[in-house]
Write an enzyme that holds these catalytic residues in place. Structure first.
Site, PDB file in Angstrom:
ATOM      1  N   LYS A  39       0.854  -1.204   0.000  1.00  0.00           N
ATOM      2  CA  LYS A  39       0.000   0.000   0.000  1.00  0.00           C
ATOM      3  C   LYS A  39       0.889   1.254   0.000  1.00  0.00           C
ATOM      4  CE  LYS A  39      -0.197   0.061   5.034  1.00  0.00           C
ATOM      5  NZ  LYS A  39      -0.944   0.454   6.202  1.00  0.00           N
ATOM      6  N   ARG A 147     -10.494  -0.097  15.210  1.00  0.00           N
ATOM      7  CA  ARG A 147     -10.240   0.800  14.087  1.00  0.00           C
ATOM      8  C   ARG A 147     -11.190   0.429  12.960  1.00  0.00           C
ATOM      9  NH1 ARG A 147      -4.430   1.342  10.994  1.00  0.00           N
ATOM     10  NH2 ARG A 147      -4.927  -0.779  10.331  1.00  0.00           N
ATOM     11  N   HIS A 176      -6.136  -7.092  12.873  1.00  0.00           N
ATOM     12  CA  HIS A 176      -4.864  -6.365  12.908  1.00  0.00           C
ATOM     13  C   HIS A 176      -4.457  -6.143  14.363  1.00  0.00           C
ATOM     14  CE1 HIS A 176      -1.761  -4.176  10.874  1.00  0.00           C
ATOM     15  NE2 HIS A 176      -2.090  -2.995  11.361  1.00  0.00           N
ATOM     16  N   ARG A 232       0.705 -10.693   6.950  1.00  0.00           N
ATOM     17  CA  ARG A 232       0.710  -9.491   6.081  1.00  0.00           C
ATOM     18  C   ARG A 232       1.894  -8.625   6.499  1.00  0.00           C
ATOM     19  NH1 ARG A 232      -4.142  -9.495   8.569  1.00  0.00           N
ATOM     20  NH2 ARG A 232      -3.609  -7.551   9.582  1.00  0.00           N
ATOM     21  N   TYR A 274      15.594  31.388   7.320  1.00  0.00           N
ATOM     22  CA  TYR A 274      14.517  32.193   7.900  1.00  0.00           C
ATOM     23  C   TYR A 274      14.670  32.322   9.411  1.00  0.00           C
ATOM     24  CZ  TYR A 274      12.040  31.767   3.469  1.00  0.00           C
ATOM     25  OH  TYR A 274      11.682  31.835   2.155  1.00  0.00           O
ATOM     26  N   CYS A 321      13.587  25.108   4.921  1.00  0.00           N
ATOM     27  CA  CYS A 321      12.752  25.930   4.026  1.00  0.00           C
ATOM     28  C   CYS A 321      11.872  25.016   3.172  1.00  0.00           C
ATOM     29  CB  CYS A 321      13.639  26.778   3.117  1.00  0.00           C
ATOM     30  SG  CYS A 321      14.884  27.737   3.996  1.00  0.00           S
ATOM     31  N   MET A 322      11.089  25.629   2.299  1.00  0.00           N
ATOM     32  CA  MET A 322      10.218  24.832   1.432  1.00  0.00           C
ATOM     33  C   MET A 322      11.042  23.963   0.474  1.00  0.00           C
ATOM     34  SD  MET A 322       7.238  26.043  -1.208  1.00  0.00           S
ATOM     35  CE  MET A 322       6.254  26.893  -0.005  1.00  0.00           C
ATOM     36  N   ASP A 323      12.159  24.510  -0.018  1.00  0.00           N
ATOM     37  CA  ASP A 323      12.911  23.835  -1.070  1.00  0.00           C
ATOM     38  C   ASP A 323      14.355  23.518  -0.700  1.00  0.00           C
ATOM     39  OD1 ASP A 323      10.716  24.838  -2.725  1.00  0.00           O
ATOM     40  OD2 ASP A 323      11.790  26.750  -2.547  1.00  0.00           O
TER      41      ASP A 323
HETATM   42  C1  PLP Z   1      -4.318  -4.190   7.714  1.00  0.00           C
HETATM   43  C2  PLP Z   1      -2.833  -4.114   7.650  1.00  0.00           C
HETATM   44  N1  PLP Z   1      -2.130  -5.253   7.565  1.00  0.00           N
HETATM   45  C3  PLP Z   1      -0.785  -5.245   7.506  1.00  0.00           C
HETATM   46  C4  PLP Z   1      -0.077  -4.063   7.530  1.00  0.00           C
HETATM   47  C5  PLP Z   1       1.431  -4.112   7.479  1.00  0.00           C
HETATM   48  O1  PLP Z   1       1.970  -3.659   8.688  1.00  0.00           O
HETATM   49  P1  PLP Z   1       3.561  -3.640   8.898  1.00  0.00           P
HETATM   50  O2  PLP Z   1       4.086  -2.578   8.017  1.00  0.00           O
HETATM   51  O3  PLP Z   1       3.729  -3.356  10.344  1.00  0.00           O
HETATM   52  O4  PLP Z   1       4.042  -4.988   8.519  1.00  0.00           O
HETATM   53  C6  PLP Z   1      -0.769  -2.859   7.626  1.00  0.00           C
HETATM   54  C7  PLP Z   1      -0.033  -1.596   7.705  1.00  0.00           C
HETATM   55  O5  PLP Z   1      -0.221  -0.780   8.545  1.00  0.00           O
HETATM   56  C8  PLP Z   1      -2.184  -2.880   7.681  1.00  0.00           C
HETATM   57  O6  PLP Z   1      -2.889  -1.746   7.757  1.00  0.00           O
END
Ligand code: PLP
Length: 397
Positions: A39, A147, A176, A232, A274, A321-323
């Site tokens: 993701k 959550r 999770h 995961r 700045y 700064c910004m850049d």
């Molecule tokens: C639902 C879910 N599964 C797995 C993960 C992976 O977590 P991590 O990066 O701690 O392995 C995430 C990330 O936050 C998540 O939201």
């Protein structure tokens, strides 16, 4: 974009991601599959390259948050099992698009279950011969993080709806862990027990639930007893230690690099940037680096960031700064010059690691990895680990 004029870049070492994938896969309990979490554009490492690398080196499936993230991978030709868990039950088009692309969806509420059932039936009706592949889902059960997940009092309703729906296949349950980065936290066992209860309950109601998953990176590395049928894994894939001060042999994959744009003298009593918050105490040199908060470097990095140039560390001074930022080269004994490469964090000699910078910023390495943005251009080392062609090495971060 022409790499020669690129002043700011991330360098992503796909060999490191291959190494981390293999290392994690080797630690899994027998029969446990590995879902690589890609993701947020692969935690800003490039979702496609990471997905391809992970799949080449031991991952069995991919996980993303949103449906557009999943469809981008499918659009790029990634055919592996793929789960998206963050979507709105009102998004009919998104749900249909996901199911048509054989993306499995996480079900965190009764409304989400109904949305998938309705979309699956529309797809079935619209298909030429009435045989659209079954919609695949994982039910996300609430076990204590509060959550996203079906509350226990709605488990029966969601499970029965999905069990009885034509053309829907429940692959398993998932949940999770809220405190897996603190292995001794009692919430880990409490959530694990609740998850086991949910699986037993689902099976009593007639669901086979062949693929259940609970663990993220810290859970995977510390709780083999909770591996279930799949884990995961996100941050560990990218080489981030998920538990501060633990060492699992992971190799960080990302370095954030800037070309020194300018080196200029500074006299005692002269202040910079700045607010003129930093004043030189002796004659010296300042380097200007083309990175700022528009590129994801927080203003809070002032006074805690040290960049590495040629294997030595130099303190960042004055306001971010910004850049641009300024780096105090002192008397510049190493002769740092415009065009030299500076490492903001990463694996270059002398550089702060993402974890070290995270600690200095009072945050976590996950956030530091997701920082490089704006004008940062992504480049890949060892693209062959992903099976990528040379033409696809580089993309906007
Ligand atoms: C639902 C879910 N599964 C797995 C993960 C992976 O977590 P991590 O990066 O701690 O392995 C995430 C990330 O936050 C998540 O939201």
């Amino acid at each position: 974009m022409n790499n020669h004029c690129t002043l700011l870049r991330t360098r992503i070492d796909l060999d490191a991601i291959a190494h981390n994938t293999r290392l994690i896969a080797e630690r899994l309990s027998p029969g446990t599959r590995l879902m690589a979490v890609v993701k947020a554009d692969g935690y800003h490492h490039g979702a496609l390259a990471v997905a391809a690398t992970a799949l080449n080196h031991g991952a069995d499936a991919l996980g993303v948050a949103t449906i557009p993230e999943a469809l981008e991978l499918r659009g790029a030709g990634i055919d592996a099992p793929l789960l998206a868990w963050l979507w709105a039950a009102q998004d009919d088009d998104g749900v249909e698009g996901a199911l048509a692309a054989r993306v499995a969806l996480g079900i965190p509420s009764v409304d989400h279950a109904r949305a998938v059932i309705a979309a699956a039936s529309r797809l079935q009706e619209e298909s030429q011969d009435g045989s659209h592949p079954a919609a695949r889902v994982f039910i996300k059960v609430e076990t204590g993080m509060h959550r996203s997940g079906v509350d226990p009092e709605r488990w029966a309703e969601v499970m029965d709806l999905l069990r009885d729906a034509p053309n829907v296949e429940v692959l398993g349950l998932f949940s999770h862990l809220s405190c897996a980065d603190d292995p001794d936290h009692p919430a880990n066992d409490a959530q694990a027990e609740q998850f086991a209860r949910a699986i037993a309950y689902g099976r009593e109601r007639g669901l086979a639930l062949p693929i259940n998953h609970l663990c993220n990176s810290p859970g995977t590395l510390t709780r083999p007893d909770l591996h279930h049928d799949m884990v995961r894994v996100g941050v560990a894939l990218y080489g981030g230690e998920p538990i501060p001060a633990r060492e699992h042999g992971l190799r960080p994959a990302m370095s954030w690099l800037a070309t020194v744009a300018l080196v200029k003298p500074v006299a005692p009593g002269e202040a910079t940037s700045y607010g003129l918050t930093w004043t030189a105490e002796r004659p010296g040199w300042l380097a200007v680096l083309p990175v700022g908060y528009a590129d994801g470097l927080p203003r809070a990095a002032q006074g805690v960031l040290e960049v590495a140039i040629g294997g030595r560390r130099y303190p960042q001074v004055g306001r971010v700064c910004m850049d641009q930022i300024l780096v105090d080269l002192g008397e510049n004994p190493a002769g740092v010059a415009p065009g030299d490469e500076a490492c903001i964090f990463g694996t270059e000699p002398g550089a702060m690691s993402a974890s070290e910078l995270a600690e200095a910023l009072h945050t976590i390495n996950y956030e530091v990895m997701c920082r490089p943005t704006g004008r940062t251009v992504r480049t890949f080392v060892a693209p062959e680990a992903a099976g990528l062609s040379a033409a696809r090495h580089e993309s906007e971060a």
